[in-house]
Motif scaffolding. Structure first.
Motif, PDB file in Angstrom:
ATOM      1  N   GLY A 224     -19.812 -29.441 132.665  1.00 20.52           N
ATOM      2  CA  GLY A 224     -19.622 -29.513 134.103  1.00 20.52           C
ATOM      3  C   GLY A 224     -20.623 -30.425 134.775  1.00 20.52           C
ATOM      4  N   VAL A 225     -20.300 -30.807 135.999  1.00 15.60           N
ATOM      5  CA  VAL A 225     -21.194 -31.597 136.840  1.00 15.60           C
ATOM      6  C   VAL A 225     -21.137 -31.020 138.251  1.00 15.60           C
ATOM      7  CG1 VAL A 225     -20.979 -33.729 135.518  1.00 15.60           C
ATOM      8  CG2 VAL A 225     -19.369 -33.259 137.373  1.00 15.60           C
ATOM      9  N   GLY A 226     -22.182 -31.296 139.015  1.00 22.64           N
ATOM     10  CA  GLY A 226     -22.209 -30.813 140.390  1.00 22.64           C
ATOM     11  C   GLY A 226     -23.309 -31.491 141.178  1.00 22.64           C
ATOM     12  N   GLY A 227     -23.290 -31.242 142.465  1.00 16.77           N
ATOM     13  CA  GLY A 227     -24.322 -31.809 143.326  1.00 16.77           C
ATOM     14  C   GLY A 227     -24.349 -31.094 144.659  1.00 16.77           C
ATOM     15  N   GLY A 228     -25.488 -31.173 145.341  1.00 11.11           N
ATOM     16  CA  GLY A 228     -25.627 -30.508 146.622  1.00 11.11           C
ATOM     17  C   GLY A 228     -26.988 -30.772 147.225  1.00 11.11           C
ATOM     18  N   TYR A 229     -27.432 -29.837 148.059  1.00 13.71           N
ATOM     19  CA  TYR A 229     -28.713 -30.000 148.746  1.00 13.71           C
ATOM     20  C   TYR A 229     -29.563 -28.750 148.551  1.00 13.71           C
ATOM     21  CZ  TYR A 229     -32.147 -31.309 152.248  1.00 13.71           C
ATOM     22  OH  TYR A 229     -33.322 -31.660 152.885  1.00 13.71           O
ATOM     23  N   ARG A 230     -30.858 -28.969 148.314  1.00 14.69           N
ATOM     24  CA  ARG A 230     -31.806 -27.870 148.144  1.00 14.69           C
ATOM     25  C   ARG A 230     -32.846 -27.931 149.264  1.00 14.69           C
ATOM     26  NH1 ARG A 230     -34.045 -29.493 143.972  1.00 14.69           N
ATOM     27  NH2 ARG A 230     -35.816 -30.385 145.061  1.00 14.69           N
ATOM     28  N   HIS A 231     -33.004 -26.819 149.968  1.00 17.65           N
ATOM     29  CA  HIS A 231     -34.057 -26.708 150.976  1.00 17.65           C
ATOM     30  C   HIS A 231     -35.058 -25.671 150.502  1.00 17.65           C
ATOM     31  CE1 HIS A 231     -35.958 -26.978 154.905  1.00 17.65           C
ATOM     32  NE2 HIS A 231     -36.035 -25.648 154.898  1.00 17.65           N
ATOM     33  N   VAL A 232     -36.333 -26.019 150.553  1.00 13.77           N
ATOM     34  CA  VAL A 232     -37.384 -25.145 150.032  1.00 13.77           C
ATOM     35  C   VAL A 232     -38.212 -24.577 151.179  1.00 13.77           C
ATOM     36  CG1 VAL A 232     -39.450 -25.036 148.597  1.00 13.77           C
ATOM     37  CG2 VAL A 232     -37.487 -26.387 147.847  1.00 13.77           C
ATOM     38  N   LEU A 233     -38.298 -23.250 151.224  1.00  4.95           N
ATOM     39  CA  LEU A 233     -39.138 -22.573 152.206  1.00  4.95           C
ATOM     40  C   LEU A 233     -40.509 -22.336 151.587  1.00  4.95           C
ATOM     41  CD1 LEU A 233     -36.602 -19.861 153.471  1.00  4.95           C
ATOM     42  CD2 LEU A 233     -37.094 -22.104 154.487  1.00  4.95           C
ATOM     43  N   ALA A 234     -41.567 -22.709 152.313  1.00  2.00           N
ATOM     44  CA  ALA A 234     -42.925 -22.542 151.806  1.00  2.00           C
ATOM     45  C   ALA A 234     -43.899 -22.475 152.981  1.00  2.00           C
ATOM     46  CB  ALA A 234     -43.310 -23.690 150.880  1.00  2.00           C
ATOM     47  N   ALA A 235     -45.012 -21.757 152.776  1.00  2.00           N
ATOM     48  CA  ALA A 235     -46.048 -21.690 153.804  1.00  2.00           C
ATOM     49  C   ALA A 235     -46.666 -23.073 154.023  1.00  2.00           C
ATOM     50  CB  ALA A 235     -47.121 -20.673 153.407  1.00  2.00           C
ATOM     51  N   ASP A 236     -46.748 -23.850 152.953  1.00  4.74           N
ATOM     52  CA  ASP A 236     -47.261 -25.222 153.018  1.00  4.74           C
ATOM     53  C   ASP A 236     -46.122 -26.156 153.433  1.00  4.74           C
ATOM     54  OD1 ASP A 236     -48.403 -27.681 152.686  1.00  4.74           O
ATOM     55  OD2 ASP A 236     -48.825 -27.462 150.543  1.00  4.74           O
ATOM     56  N   LEU A 237     -46.164 -26.667 154.657  1.00  7.10           N
ATOM     57  CA  LEU A 237     -45.092 -27.529 155.149  1.00  7.10           C
ATOM     58  C   LEU A 237     -44.950 -28.802 154.318  1.00  7.10           C
ATOM     59  CD1 LEU A 237     -45.517 -27.214 159.031  1.00  7.10           C
ATOM     60  CD2 LEU A 237     -43.857 -26.091 157.546  1.00  7.10           C
ATOM     61  N   ASP A 238     -46.052 -29.250 153.736  1.00 13.35           N
ATOM     62  CA  ASP A 238     -45.993 -30.433 152.884  1.00 13.35           C
ATOM     63  C   ASP A 238     -45.128 -30.172 151.655  1.00 13.35           C
ATOM     64  OD1 ASP A 238     -46.911 -33.141 152.088  1.00 13.35           O
ATOM     65  OD2 ASP A 238     -47.857 -32.036 150.446  1.00 13.35           O
ATOM     66  N   ALA A 239     -45.221 -28.948 151.102  1.00 11.68           N
ATOM     67  CA  ALA A 239     -44.393 -28.590 149.951  1.00 11.68           C
ATOM     68  C   ALA A 239     -42.916 -28.561 150.339  1.00 11.68           C
ATOM     69  CB  ALA A 239     -44.817 -27.233 149.397  1.00 11.68           C
ATOM     70  N   THR A 240     -42.615 -28.066 151.532  1.00  5.34           N
ATOM     71  CA  THR A 240     -41.234 -28.047 152.004  1.00  5.34           C
ATOM     72  C   THR A 240     -40.675 -29.461 152.119  1.00  5.34           C
ATOM     73  OG1 THR A 240     -41.503 -25.966 153.212  1.00  5.34           O
ATOM     74  CG2 THR A 240     -39.728 -27.421 153.932  1.00  5.34           C
ATOM     75  N   LYS A 241     -41.450 -30.367 152.703  1.00  8.46           N
ATOM     76  CA  LYS A 241     -40.999 -31.748 152.859  1.00  8.46           C
ATOM     77  C   LYS A 241     -40.866 -32.450 151.513  1.00  8.46           C
ATOM     78  CE  LYS A 241     -43.115 -32.332 157.438  1.00  8.46           C
ATOM     79  NZ  LYS A 241     -44.162 -33.047 158.212  1.00  8.46           N
ATOM     80  N   THR A 242     -41.786 -32.150 150.609  1.00 10.02           N
ATOM     81  CA  THR A 242     -41.793 -32.818 149.304  1.00 10.02           C
ATOM     82  C   THR A 242     -40.621 -32.401 148.430  1.00 10.02           C
ATOM     83  OG1 THR A 242     -44.209 -33.016 149.343  1.00 10.02           O
ATOM     84  CG2 THR A 242     -43.136 -33.182 147.196  1.00 10.02           C
ATOM     85  N   LEU A 243     -40.277 -31.097 148.445  1.00  6.60           N
ATOM     86  CA  LEU A 243     -39.311 -30.567 147.482  1.00  6.60           C
ATOM     87  C   LEU A 243     -37.900 -30.421 148.029  1.00  6.60           C
ATOM     88  CD1 LEU A 243     -41.536 -27.842 145.806  1.00  6.60           C
ATOM     89  CD2 LEU A 243     -40.911 -30.068 144.876  1.00  6.60           C
ATOM     90  N   SER A 244     -37.714 -30.504 149.336  1.00  3.00           N
ATOM     91  CA  SER A 244     -36.376 -30.390 149.910  1.00  3.00           C
ATOM     92  C   SER A 244     -35.662 -31.734 149.802  1.00  3.00           C
ATOM     93  CB  SER A 244     -36.451 -29.953 151.374  1.00  3.00           C
ATOM     94  OG  SER A 244     -37.036 -28.677 151.491  1.00  3.00           O
ATOM     95  N   ASP A 245     -34.537 -31.751 149.091  1.00  5.99           N
ATOM     96  CA  ASP A 245     -33.832 -33.022 148.903  1.00  5.99           C
ATOM     97  C   ASP A 245     -32.479 -32.763 148.237  1.00  5.99           C
ATOM     98  OD1 ASP A 245     -33.309 -35.804 148.750  1.00  5.99           O
ATOM     99  OD2 ASP A 245     -35.440 -36.190 148.413  1.00  5.99           O
ATOM    100  N   TRP A 246     -31.721 -33.848 148.076  1.00  6.84           N
ATOM    101  CA  TRP A 246     -30.454 -33.777 147.357  1.00  6.84           C
ATOM    102  C   TRP A 246     -30.709 -33.511 145.877  1.00  6.84           C
ATOM    103  CZ3 TRP A 246     -26.292 -33.465 150.294  1.00  6.84           C
ATOM    104  CH2 TRP A 246     -26.343 -34.009 151.580  1.00  6.84           C
ATOM    105  N   THR A 247     -29.770 -32.825 145.246  1.00  7.88           N
ATOM    106  CA  THR A 247     -29.895 -32.519 143.823  1.00  7.88           C
ATOM    107  C   THR A 247     -28.535 -32.681 143.150  1.00  7.88           C
ATOM    108  OG1 THR A 247     -30.528 -30.819 142.206  1.00  7.88           O
ATOM    109  CG2 THR A 247     -29.502 -30.049 144.232  1.00  7.88           C
ATOM    110  N   TYR A 248     -28.529 -33.064 141.895  1.00  7.60           N
ATOM    111  CA  TYR A 248     -27.292 -33.148 141.130  1.00  7.60           C
ATOM    112  C   TYR A 248     -27.586 -32.725 139.698  1.00  7.60           C
ATOM    113  CZ  TYR A 248     -29.337 -37.749 140.055  1.00  7.60           C
ATOM    114  OH  TYR A 248     -30.201 -38.759 139.694  1.00  7.60           O
ATOM    115  N   TYR A 249     -26.553 -32.293 138.993  1.00 14.30           N
ATOM    116  CA  TYR A 249     -26.796 -31.707 137.680  1.00 14.30           C
ATOM    117  C   TYR A 249     -25.581 -31.821 136.773  1.00 14.30           C
ATOM    118  CZ  TYR A 249     -24.447 -27.831 140.090  1.00 14.30           C
ATOM    119  OH  TYR A 249     -23.564 -27.073 140.826  1.00 14.30           O
TER     120      TYR A 249
END
Length: 215
Positions: A164-189
Motif C-alpha cells: 500500500g501507499v498513502g499520504g497526508g499531514y501530521r501536526h505535532v503538539l508539544a510544549a516546545d513551539l520549535d518542536a511543533t514547527k520542526t516536526l509538523s509537515d506533510w508525510t507519505y508512506y
C-alpha cells in the motif's frame, strides 16, 4: 542477492504453494487481523527524513483500528547549530512514538482497500550534541503528541499479503513551539503487510484436515 530478499521470495513461494490450491470453504471471521511494516518519509526543517515502524490491528466490516510503533531510521543531523550557553555544535535529533489509529474504508473490494486513517500518538523528541571530544551529550527531551490524517490505498497481491501507499499531514503538539514547527509537515508512506488472521485460520484448517485424513 542478500539474505532478506531470498527469505522473502522463499516465504512467498511457500505460502503460495501451501494455500494457493486451497478450496476449503472458510467462514467469515467477525474480525480480520492484519500486520504490516511501514516505510514513511516526511520533512524536518524542510529536509527529508525516514521513519520505520510496524502496526498490528483488526478490521470489522468497513472499520479498522490499529496500534503502531514508529521511529527515525537515522538521527536527523544538523552540522552547525548555535546552542545557548554552549556555542555552535553538531546537533542530532531522534524521534519515536506510538500511535493509535482509526480508519474508515471507502472501498473494500477483493483486490483494493482505500481508506481515511486518523491517528493520535505519544512520543519523545530527543536532542543531543557532539562535544569537543566528539562524544554525544544529551541536550533536551520533549514529550510530543502527533496527530495525523491521511488517505491510503492497499492492493492485495494474494489473499494473505498486501502492499500500500498513502499520504497526508501530521501536526505535532508539544510544549516546545520549535518542536511543533520542526516536526509538523506533510508525510507519505509505503507499506507491506500480512493478513495475519487469515494465515492463522488457514493453517489451523489445514492441520485439522490433515488430521482427519490421517485418522
Amino acid at each position: 542477492m542478500t539474505v532478506r530478499p531470498v527469505v522473502l521470495v522463499v516465504s512467498i513461494g511457500w505460502f503460495g504453494f501451501l494455500f494457493g490450491q486451497d478450496t476449503i470453504p472458510l467462514p467469515k471471521a467477525a474480525f480480520r487481523i492484519f500486520f504490516n511494516f511501514d516505510f514513511r518519509s516526511t520533512f524536518v526543517n524542510a529536509d527529508p527524513v525516514r521513519f520505520y515502524g510496524f502496526r498490528l490491528g483488526a478490521q470489522r466490516n468497513l472499520d479498522m483500528i490499529s496500534i503502531g510503533f514508529y521511529g527515525l531510521g537515522d538521527p536527523y543531523v544538523q552540522p552547525s547549530v548555535d546552542l545557548a550557553g554552549i556555542g555552535k555544535r553538531e546537533l542530532r535529533t531522534d524521534f519515536d512514538y506510538t500511535a493509535l489509529t482509526y480508519e474508515r474504508l471507502l472501498i473494500n473490494s477483493k483486490r483494493w482497500q482505500v481508506g481515511v486513517p486518523v491517528s493520535i500518538g505519544l512520543g519523545n523528541y530527543r536532542k543531543s550534541y557532539l562535544n569537543e571530544e566528539q562524544k554525544l551529550v544529551p541536550y533536551s527531551t520533549n514529550e510530543l503528541v502527533p496527530l495525523e490524517a491521511s488517505l491510503h490505498a492497499d492492493y492485495n497481491l494474494f489473499w494473505w499479503i498486501f502492499i500500500g501507499v498513502g499520504g497526508g499531514y501530521r501536526h505535532v503538539l508539544a510544549a516546545d513551539l520549535d518542536a511543533t514547527k520542526t516536526l509538523s509537515d506533510w508525510t507519505y508512506y509505503g507499506k507491506v503487510g500480512l493478513r495475519l488472521g487469515e494465515v492463522v485460520k488457514r493453517v489451523r484448517t489445514k492441520i485439522k484436515k490433515n488430521g482427519a485424513q490421517g485418522s
